[in-house]
Design a protein around this motif. Structure first.
Motif, mmCIF file in Angstrom:
data_model
loop_
_atom_site.group_PDB
_atom_site.id
_atom_site.type_symbol
_atom_site.label_atom_id
_atom_site.label_comp_id
_atom_site.label_asym_id
_atom_site.label_seq_id
_atom_site.Cartn_x
_atom_site.Cartn_y
_atom_site.Cartn_z
ATOM 1 N N SER A 252 -1.180 0.306 7.948
ATOM 2 C CA SER A 252 -0.895 0.125 6.523
ATOM 3 C C SER A 252 0.572 0.360 6.203
ATOM 4 N N ALA A 253 1.173 1.346 6.861
ATOM 5 C CA ALA A 253 2.609 1.605 6.664
ATOM 6 C C ALA A 253 3.428 0.455 7.212
ATOM 7 N N SER B 55 1.143 4.083 10.795
ATOM 8 C CA SER B 55 -0.170 3.463 10.646
ATOM 9 C C SER B 55 -0.014 1.963 10.384
ATOM 10 N N ASN C 1 2.184 5.231 -0.130
ATOM 11 C CA ASN C 1 1.876 6.558 0.436
ATOM 12 C C ASN C 1 0.969 6.482 1.658
ATOM 13 N N GLN C 2 1.288 5.613 2.595
ATOM 14 C CA GLN C 2 0.507 5.484 3.826
ATOM 15 C C GLN C 2 1.128 6.353 4.919
ATOM 16 N N LYS D 79 0.882 -1.175 0.000
ATOM 17 C CA LYS D 79 0.000 0.000 0.000
ATOM 18 C C LYS D 79 0.918 1.224 0.000
ATOM 19 N N TYR E 193 2.422 -2.657 7.392
ATOM 20 C CA TYR E 193 2.221 -3.732 6.417
ATOM 21 C C TYR E 193 3.160 -3.555 5.227
ATOM 22 N N THR E 194 3.252 -2.342 4.707
ATOM 23 C CA THR E 194 4.097 -2.075 3.546
ATOM 24 C C THR E 194 5.568 -2.307 3.876
#
Length: 174
Positions: free
Chosen positions: A130-131, A128, A123-124, A121, A133-134
């Protein structure tokens, strides 16, 4: 693939990257070749303007190569190489029959968006989920980049500077 072997692939990625269910990483690379016949030459000129085969490689966390697809010219997009592979048909078949807990790590823009191909993902916001996870995704994807580096380092004839002197029909067959 037997159940024991599949379980060991799950464990490798989970232990090192915190991704449950990941069995491998997937990426493509170009292997330079000698220019083929003039009537089909355009199929082998890649976006960097040299003749090549577009080779898809799948590996596990420890750089063991699990699959290689080397039967497409350099002009072919990575998504098309994936879609024409037996591995994609196998994964689709497993997914349609209820297998929802198996994934491959992939690059964001090169392969199609499918439920069994994990993508980062972009540009999180920092910190966060999502960041996080990335970041884990990038760590897991490093295994395929290492594998391609080792592969081309061991067999230097696969590098751009040393094009293979085989016709594409011969170079893509086993």
């Amino acid at each position: 693939m037997c159940k024991i072997k599949m379980q060991s692939y799950f464990t490798m990625y989970f232990v090192h990257t915190n991704f449950p269910g990941v069995i491998g990483a997937i990426d493509g690379t170009h292997v330079a070749i000698w220019p083929p016949d003039k009537n089909r030459e355009h199929l082998y000129i890649n976006r960097k303007l040299y003749h090549s085969l577009n080779v898809m490689i799948v590996c596990d966390y420890h750089c063991k190569i699990l699959a290689v697809v080397a039967n497409h010219g350099g002009r072919t997009h990575d998504a098309r190489v994936w879609n024409s592979s037996q591995l994609s048909r196998h994964m689709l078949n497993k997914y349609e029959y209820g297998r929802r807990n198996v994934w491959f790590i992939r690059r964001f823009w090169r392969y199609p968006l499918l439920p069994y191909l994990m993508t980062p993902k972009l540009n999180q916001p920092a910190g966060s989920p999502s960041a996080s996870y990335t970041d884990c995704h990038a760590t897991a994807r490093c295994s395929i980049e290492r594998t391609i580096g080792i592969w081309k380092g061991r067999w230097r004839c696969l590098r751009k500077e040393r094009a293979l002197h085989f016709t594409p029909e011969f170079a893509g067959k086993m």
